[in-house]
Design a protein around this motif. Structure first.
Motif, PDB file in Angstrom:
ATOM      1  N   ALA A 165       0.685  14.197   2.638  1.00 37.86           N
ATOM      2  CA  ALA A 165       1.922  13.463   2.897  1.00 37.86           C
ATOM      3  C   ALA A 165       2.570  12.985   1.609  1.00 37.86           C
ATOM      4  N   ALA A 166       1.763  12.581   0.626  1.00 36.32           N
ATOM      5  CA  ALA A 166       2.316  12.137  -0.646  1.00 36.32           C
ATOM      6  C   ALA A 166       3.011  13.277  -1.380  1.00 36.32           C
ATOM      7  N   ALA A 167       2.521  14.507  -1.176  1.00 36.51           N
ATOM      8  CA  ALA A 167       3.094  15.653  -1.877  1.00 36.51           C
ATOM      9  C   ALA A 167       4.232  16.303  -1.104  1.00 36.51           C
ATOM     10  N   TRP A 168       4.103  16.453   0.220  1.00 35.68           N
ATOM     11  CA  TRP A 168       5.094  17.207   1.000  1.00 35.68           C
ATOM     12  C   TRP A 168       5.713  16.412   2.152  1.00 35.68           C
ATOM     13  N   GLY A 169       5.302  15.198   2.330  1.00 32.24           N
ATOM     14  CA  GLY A 169       5.889  14.394   3.380  1.00 32.24           C
ATOM     15  C   GLY A 169       4.968  14.259   4.579  1.00 32.24           C
ATOM     16  N   LEU A 170       5.108  13.141   5.283  1.00 33.85           N
ATOM     17  CA  LEU A 170       4.235  12.859   6.423  1.00 33.85           C
ATOM     18  C   LEU A 170       4.479  13.813   7.577  1.00 33.85           C
ATOM     19  N   ARG A 171       5.717  14.225   7.764  1.00 32.74           N
ATOM     20  CA  ARG A 171       6.010  15.128   8.879  1.00 32.74           C
ATOM     21  C   ARG A 171       5.309  16.472   8.690  1.00 32.74           C
ATOM     22  N   PHE A 172       5.313  16.981   7.484  1.00 32.97           N
ATOM     23  CA  PHE A 172       4.621  18.241   7.210  1.00 32.97           C
ATOM     24  C   PHE A 172       3.119  18.078   7.454  1.00 32.97           C
ATOM     25  N   ALA A 173       2.562  16.935   7.028  1.00 32.06           N
ATOM     26  CA  ALA A 173       1.133  16.710   7.212  1.00 32.06           C
ATOM     27  C   ALA A 173       0.765  16.692   8.699  1.00 32.06           C
ATOM     28  N   LEU A 174       1.629  16.114   9.528  1.00 32.26           N
ATOM     29  CA  LEU A 174       1.341  16.065  10.963  1.00 32.26           C
ATOM     30  C   LEU A 174       1.410  17.455  11.596  1.00 32.26           C
ATOM     31  N   VAL A 175       2.401  18.245  11.214  1.00 36.36           N
ATOM     32  CA  VAL A 175       2.508  19.600  11.774  1.00 36.36           C
ATOM     33  C   VAL A 175       1.306  20.446  11.352  1.00 36.36           C
ATOM     34  N   ALA A 176       0.885  20.317  10.088  1.00 30.66           N
ATOM     35  CA  ALA A 176      -0.282  21.070   9.624  1.00 30.66           C
ATOM     36  C   ALA A 176      -1.539  20.635  10.381  1.00 30.66           C
ATOM     37  N   THR A 177      -1.650  19.353  10.668  1.00 31.10           N
ATOM     38  CA  THR A 177      -2.793  18.858  11.436  1.00 31.10           C
ATOM     39  C   THR A 177      -2.798  19.429  12.846  1.00 31.10           C
ATOM     40  N   LEU A 215       0.824  -1.202   0.000  1.00 30.97           N
ATOM     41  CA  LEU A 215       0.000   0.000   0.000  1.00 30.97           C
ATOM     42  C   LEU A 215       0.861   1.256   0.000  1.00 30.97           C
ATOM     43  N   SER A 216       0.506   2.228  -0.840  1.00 30.72           N
ATOM     44  CA  SER A 216       1.165   3.534  -0.831  1.00 30.72           C
ATOM     45  C   SER A 216       0.580   4.392   0.281  1.00 30.72           C
ATOM     46  N   VAL A 217       1.261   5.499   0.627  1.00 33.34           N
ATOM     47  CA  VAL A 217       0.789   6.340   1.716  1.00 33.34           C
ATOM     48  C   VAL A 217      -0.542   7.003   1.370  1.00 33.34           C
ATOM     49  N   SER A 218      -0.740   7.369   0.096  1.00 30.51           N
ATOM     50  CA  SER A 218      -2.015   7.983  -0.278  1.00 30.51           C
ATOM     51  C   SER A 218      -3.148   6.960  -0.210  1.00 30.51           C
ATOM     52  N   ARG A 219      -2.863   5.709  -0.598  1.00 33.49           N
ATOM     53  CA  ARG A 219      -3.895   4.677  -0.517  1.00 33.49           C
ATOM     54  C   ARG A 219      -4.198   4.326   0.933  1.00 33.49           C
ATOM     55  N   VAL A 220      -3.179   4.384   1.765  1.00 38.37           N
ATOM     56  CA  VAL A 220      -3.389   4.166   3.199  1.00 38.37           C
ATOM     57  C   VAL A 220      -4.407   5.167   3.738  1.00 38.37           C
ATOM     58  N   GLY A 221      -4.253   6.441   3.333  1.00 37.10           N
ATOM     59  CA  GLY A 221      -5.191   7.465   3.779  1.00 37.10           C
ATOM     60  C   GLY A 221      -6.603   7.215   3.285  1.00 37.10           C
ATOM     61  N   LEU A 222      -6.740   6.771   2.029  1.00 34.85           N
ATOM     62  CA  LEU A 222      -8.068   6.502   1.482  1.00 34.85           C
ATOM     63  C   LEU A 222      -8.736   5.331   2.194  1.00 34.85           C
ATOM     64  N   ILE A 223      -7.958   4.295   2.489  1.00 33.06           N
ATOM     65  CA  ILE A 223      -8.533   3.161   3.212  1.00 33.06           C
ATOM     66  C   ILE A 223      -8.954   3.587   4.612  1.00 33.06           C
ATOM     67  N   GLY A 224      -8.121   4.418   5.254  1.00 31.45           N
ATOM     68  CA  GLY A 224      -8.485   4.911   6.573  1.00 31.45           C
ATOM     69  C   GLY A 224      -9.783   5.698   6.551  1.00 31.45           C
ATOM     70  N   TRP A 236      -4.304   8.659  14.738  1.00 33.30           N
ATOM     71  CA  TRP A 236      -4.498   7.218  14.835  1.00 33.30           C
ATOM     72  C   TRP A 236      -4.020   6.503  13.573  1.00 33.30           C
ATOM     73  N   ALA A 237      -4.193   7.120  12.414  1.00 30.77           N
ATOM     74  CA  ALA A 237      -3.830   6.466  11.156  1.00 30.77           C
ATOM     75  C   ALA A 237      -2.336   6.518  10.874  1.00 30.77           C
ATOM     76  N   ALA A 274      -7.742  10.849   4.492  1.00 34.80           N
ATOM     77  CA  ALA A 274      -7.607  11.034   3.055  1.00 34.80           C
ATOM     78  C   ALA A 274      -6.837  12.318   2.738  1.00 34.80           C
ATOM     79  N   VAL A 275      -7.198  13.408   3.424  1.00 37.89           N
ATOM     80  CA  VAL A 275      -6.514  14.686   3.176  1.00 37.89           C
ATOM     81  C   VAL A 275      -5.061  14.610   3.631  1.00 37.89           C
ATOM     82  N   ALA A 276      -4.828  14.061   4.821  1.00 38.10           N
ATOM     83  CA  ALA A 276      -3.459  13.949   5.320  1.00 38.10           C
ATOM     84  C   ALA A 276      -2.618  13.039   4.436  1.00 38.10           C
ATOM     85  N   GLY A 277      -3.220  11.972   3.910  1.00 40.94           N
ATOM     86  CA  GLY A 277      -2.491  11.090   3.013  1.00 40.94           C
ATOM     87  C   GLY A 277      -2.086  11.794   1.734  1.00 40.94           C
ATOM     88  N   ALA A 278      -2.986  12.602   1.178  1.00 35.57           N
ATOM     89  CA  ALA A 278      -2.654  13.347  -0.028  1.00 35.57           C
ATOM     90  C   ALA A 278      -1.555  14.381   0.242  1.00 35.57           C
TER      91      ALA A 278
END
Length: 447
Positions: free
Chosen positions: A410-422, A28-37, A282-283, A404-408
């Protein structure tokens, strides 16, 4: 509490715990992980659309049992999944269980628990997730690697046992909330004015104490009153006015109007942000830690276990709200959640940062669930299950969008950036404070 533990701690959040194994086994890719979540949360949202009306008609037992069976079948499907399709179907079914299980407990508490204990019990029930996470962490540690399927089979077995237990103790059938009796003032009743309405029976009782009722003859008739003044009535207290028959009691406002009140809008907006931020953590929390520490590191299940252990402090949510008020508890919890998410985004490879994140997030998130439950009960006291279903529905919208949004991102700018934005979204939640405590704290301390 056990039902919340299996439907949330196992069926809903177990996906994030086993995410490294899922990615490795199913590619599974990180973006697909987000969609499944997000798809797993879609099942919860679909259930919430039905719960509000169903619990009023059938009671909490059938719905909680339905949720427990969904958790049992869903976790079983995940354990036996041969590919991503079956995995996703099992996760969606397992995710639906939480939508059926949580909201009906508001009605169960209203039926089964004394009023003075309701807020504390409601807050404690919501922290069942922490106990589920606490069990899931060591179980996953014991079945690391290819043994993750055995962990999910254990989830299914515990879900079934919990479902059977709840089927034996929860009430069913329609529930009419208790409304304090306000006597209707009949024709001939008395009224002191706009601030005190008393029926004729009260006047007669006090008159009896003065020897003017019962077997005693009535008082001599008073002198004729001026034409502009109302004539006195026998049995009425001096200085009281005769009250004309009152109209029928006002009907409650339609549900949509109740949901549109400012207090309800603030509650729902907070639930939306809480669900979004929580679903992202959690995801992707375990994925962030595993990426920095290594997929085979014992840090990830230990991190999860510590989060669950710290989260058990959420049982004190009702006590904290009763002592400090909703506003202070709300501010502390969302500040803690924001800090926990930011730490994983800024330093996922740092052992102190990871441990502090777990210790902060566990109790703050678990207490956040309890806070929403107590807050909803205060905003919708006449319809606790329906109001709480609305609250959990907006929470579900946030959980649906978050992964889904965080996965997208993360795919573009990295998971760390997605977590800080969250984490930054928690600032918005801090601005959406509950109503002043003067309207809420007395209810929490009501004997």
């Amino acid at each position: 509490m056990a039902a919340i533990g299996v439907t949330y701690g196992f069926a809903r959040y177990g996906y994030g715990l086993c995410l490294p194994e899922f990615r490795r086994e199913f590619g599974l890719s990180v973006s697909r992980v987000g969609l499944i979540g997000s798809a797993s949360y879609l099942g919860c949202l679909a259930a919430l659309l039905l719960v509000g009306g169903l619990v009023a008609r059938f009671g909490p037992r059938p719905l909680v049992v339905t949720g427990g069976l969904a958790a049992t079948l869903g976790t079983g499907m995940v354990a036996l999944a041969p590919g991503p399709g079956t995995l996703t179907a099992g996760l969606v079914l397992a995710g639906r269980s939480s939508g059926f299980a949580w909201a009906p407990y508001s009605d169960a508490v209203d039926r089964m628990v004394p009023r003075r204990l309701r807020e504390r019990v409601t807050g404690a029930i919501a922290t069942g997730t922490a106990f589920g996470v606490l069990v899931a962490g060591p179980l996953t540690l014991a079945t690391r690697g290819a043994g993750w399927r055995y962990a999910w089979l254990t989830f299914a077995a515990l879900s079934l046992l919990t479902t059977l237990a709840n089927a034996c103790v929860l009430p069913s059938g329609p529930h009419v909330p208790h409304v304090p009796h306000v006597p209707h003032v009949p024709h001939g009743g008395v009224d002191r004015g706009p601030t005190s309405l008393r029926p004729l029976a009260r006047a007669e009782t006090e008159a009896h104490a003065a020897g003017r009722t019962g077997s005693q003859p009535p008082s001599p008739a008073p002198a004729p009153a001026p034409a502009s003044a109302p004539a006195p009535t026998h049995g009425a207290e001096p200085g009281l006015r005769v009250r004309a028959p009152t109209s029928a009691p006002a009907q409650p406002r339609p549900l949509l109007l109740q949901f549109a009140r400012r207090a309800a809008v603030t509650l729902f907006a907070t639930a939306l942000l809480y669900g979004l931020v929580g679903a992202v953590y959690w995801a992707f929390a375990v994925e962030a830690v595993a990426s920095a520490a290594g997929a085979e590191s014992v840090l990830t299940p230990l991190f999860w276990t510590l989060m669950g252990l710290a989260g058990t402090a959420g049982v004190l949510t009702g006590h904290a709200i009763g002592r400090f008020g909703l506003r202070r508890v709300h501010a502390g919890l969302f500040a803690g959640i924001g800090a926990a998410v930011a730490l994983l985004g800024l330093a996922p490879g740092s052992l102190p940062a990871v441990l502090v994140s777990a210790v902060l997030y566990g109790p703050c998130f678990m207490a956040g669930s309890g806070l929403l439950a107590v807050w909803s009960h205060q905003v919708f006291p006449e319809q606790p299950a329906t109001g709480f279903s609305g609250t959990v529905f907006f929470l579900g919208l946030g959980t649906l969008a978050g992964p889904a949004v965080a996965g997208a991102v993360a795919a573009a700018w990295g998971l760390r950036f997605a977590l800080v934005a969250t984490a930054a979204l928690c600032a918005l939640a801090l601005a959406m404070r509950p109503d002043p405590v003067r309207a809420l704290r007395p209810a929490l301390k009501q004997p």
